[in-house]
Structures are given as structure tokens and as C-alpha cells.
Design a protein around this motif. Structure first.
Motif, PDB file in Angstrom:
ATOM      1  N   UNK A  20       1.000  -1.220  -0.108  1.00 39.23           N
ATOM      2  CA  UNK A  20      -0.012   0.151  -0.059  1.00 39.23           C
ATOM      3  C   UNK A  20       0.952   1.346   0.020  1.00 39.23           C
ATOM      4  N   UNK A  21       2.095   1.208   0.516  1.00 46.28           N
ATOM      5  CA  UNK A  21       2.727   2.558   0.697  1.00 46.28           C
ATOM      6  C   UNK A  21       3.557   2.774  -0.610  1.00 46.28           C
ATOM      7  N   UNK A  22       3.915   1.765  -1.297  1.00 48.15           N
ATOM      8  CA  UNK A  22       4.542   1.739  -2.509  1.00 48.15           C
ATOM      9  C   UNK A  22       4.091   2.862  -3.476  1.00 48.15           C
ATOM     10  N   UNK A  23       2.794   2.946  -3.712  1.00 49.18           N
ATOM     11  CA  UNK A  23       2.349   3.710  -4.850  1.00 49.18           C
ATOM     12  C   UNK A  23       2.660   5.112  -4.656  1.00 49.18           C
ATOM     13  N   UNK A  24       2.822   5.546  -3.365  1.00 50.92           N
ATOM     14  CA  UNK A  24       3.073   7.027  -2.886  1.00 50.92           C
ATOM     15  C   UNK A  24       4.714   7.517  -3.328  1.00 50.92           C
ATOM     16  N   UNK A  43      -5.740  -3.484   1.761  1.00 54.31           N
ATOM     17  CA  UNK A  43      -5.229  -4.290   3.118  1.00 54.31           C
ATOM     18  C   UNK A  43      -3.934  -3.209   3.526  1.00 54.31           C
ATOM     19  N   UNK A  44      -3.584  -3.377   4.824  1.00 52.99           N
ATOM     20  CA  UNK A  44      -2.512  -2.912   5.272  1.00 52.99           C
ATOM     21  C   UNK A  44      -2.603  -1.500   6.248  1.00 52.99           C
ATOM     22  N   UNK A  45      -4.226  -1.483   6.252  1.00 53.21           N
ATOM     23  CA  UNK A  45      -4.249  -0.028   7.199  1.00 53.21           C
ATOM     24  C   UNK A  45      -4.485   1.127   6.360  1.00 53.21           C
ATOM     25  N   UNK A  54      -3.922  11.591   0.016  1.00 54.75           N
ATOM     26  CA  UNK A  54      -2.376  11.821  -0.165  1.00 54.75           C
ATOM     27  C   UNK A  54      -1.485  12.040  -1.324  1.00 54.75           C
ATOM     28  N   UNK A  55      -2.025  11.080  -2.380  1.00 53.00           N
ATOM     29  CA  UNK A  55      -1.560  11.355  -3.745  1.00 53.00           C
ATOM     30  C   UNK A  55      -1.820  12.519  -4.218  1.00 53.00           C
ATOM     31  N   UNK A  56      -3.177  13.091  -4.144  1.00 50.32           N
ATOM     32  CA  UNK A  56      -3.586  14.561  -4.698  1.00 50.32           C
ATOM     33  C   UNK A  56      -2.984  15.477  -3.966  1.00 50.32           C
ATOM     34  N   UNK A  57      -2.645  15.324  -2.821  1.00 48.66           N
ATOM     35  CA  UNK A  57      -1.957  16.385  -1.993  1.00 48.66           C
ATOM     36  C   UNK A  57      -0.670  16.848  -2.513  1.00 48.66           C
ATOM     37  N   UNK A  58       0.130  15.799  -3.244  1.00 48.40           N
ATOM     38  CA  UNK A  58       1.420  15.888  -3.789  1.00 48.40           C
ATOM     39  C   UNK A  58       0.962  16.164  -5.159  1.00 48.40           C
ATOM     40  N   UNK A  59       0.162  15.861  -5.875  1.00 52.57           N
ATOM     41  CA  UNK A  59       0.032  15.804  -7.199  1.00 52.57           C
ATOM     42  C   UNK A  59      -1.596  16.150  -7.603  1.00 52.57           C
ATOM     43  N   UNK A  60      -1.656  17.342  -7.504  1.00 52.60           N
ATOM     44  CA  UNK A  60      -3.239  18.072  -7.660  1.00 52.60           C
ATOM     45  C   UNK A  60      -3.958  17.752  -8.739  1.00 52.60           C
ATOM     46  N   UNK A  61      -3.030  17.557 -10.000  1.00 49.57           N
ATOM     47  CA  UNK A  61      -3.765  17.291 -11.312  1.00 49.57           C
ATOM     48  C   UNK A  61      -3.885  15.727 -11.341  1.00 49.57           C
ATOM     49  N   UNK A  62      -3.560  14.880 -10.729  1.00 53.79           N
ATOM     50  CA  UNK A  62      -3.643  13.394 -10.648  1.00 53.79           C
ATOM     51  C   UNK A  62      -4.943  13.096 -10.895  1.00 53.79           C
TER      52      UNK A  62
END
Length: 108
Positions: A20-24, A43-45, A54-62
């Protein structure tokens, strides 16, 4: 349309992530990624909504595409703003077409 031809038509590169943490980390390492495809339940919390937020916070256009076995209402929430929902079960071709359609939407 067969799956291989559909995938080639999408002309995209997939970055699979099992942890789960890998995508970031992958998003940070490859800022040219345009679409995040994730399940709502992970899975994984961490949930798919949390991952998207979280992804959008770093990549607003995602662009975000959520997969879920729940109905549209069950998959909705604040972290899903401007996201697409792909309801399970679905055929591979349907998923690829959803990714093509999502890629065609102008970024925010």
C-alpha cells in the motif's frame, strides 16, 4: 475488441504496486503518472480514499479511478472529488476504456 489491442490502444504504462505505501513512492519517483487506479478497500491499514487524498496532496492534477464492489453511493466521499468509479465485476476491456476516458478529461 480483444484485451491486447485494447491495452495497446490505451498507450499507457502500468506501475503495479502490491504494498500500500509503495504507490506514493512511485508517484514521487515518476511525476509523469497521470492516473491512479486503486481499489476503495485496501489491505494494510490505508484505504483507497486515503491513498488518493495523499496522492492528490502531492499531485493535484492526478486523475483517480477507484475500483469497488460497492455501488456508486457506497464508493463516494470527500476524497473522491473529481474521481471516476469503476464498479466490480468488470471486464478488462471495460477497465481499459475507463482509463482511456479518464485520461481524456482535462486536468483540473
Amino acid at each position: 475488441m480483444d484485451a491486447l489491442r485494447t491495452w495497446k490502444r490505451a498507450a499507457c504504462i502500468a506501475y503495479p504496486s502490491v504494498i500500500v505505501r509503495t504507490p506514493l513512492k512511485q508517484l514521487a519517483a515518476a511525476p509523469d503518472i497521470a492516473i491512479l487506479l486503486t481499489d476503495v478497500g485496501l489491505p494494510g491499514g490505508m484505504t483507497g480514499r486515503e491513498l488518493a487524498a495523499q496522492a492528490r496532496a502531492d499531485h493535484p492534477d492526478l486523475r483517480i479511478v477507484f475500483m469497488t464492489g460497492y455501488d456508486d453511493e457506497g464508493a463516494s466521499g470527500a476524497a473522491l472529488d473529481h474521481a471516476t468509479v469503476l464498479l466490480k465485476p468488470f471486464d478488462f476491456e471495460v477497465m481499459v476504456q475507463k482509463m482511456i476516458d479518464t485520461a481524456a478529461v482535462p486536468r483540473r
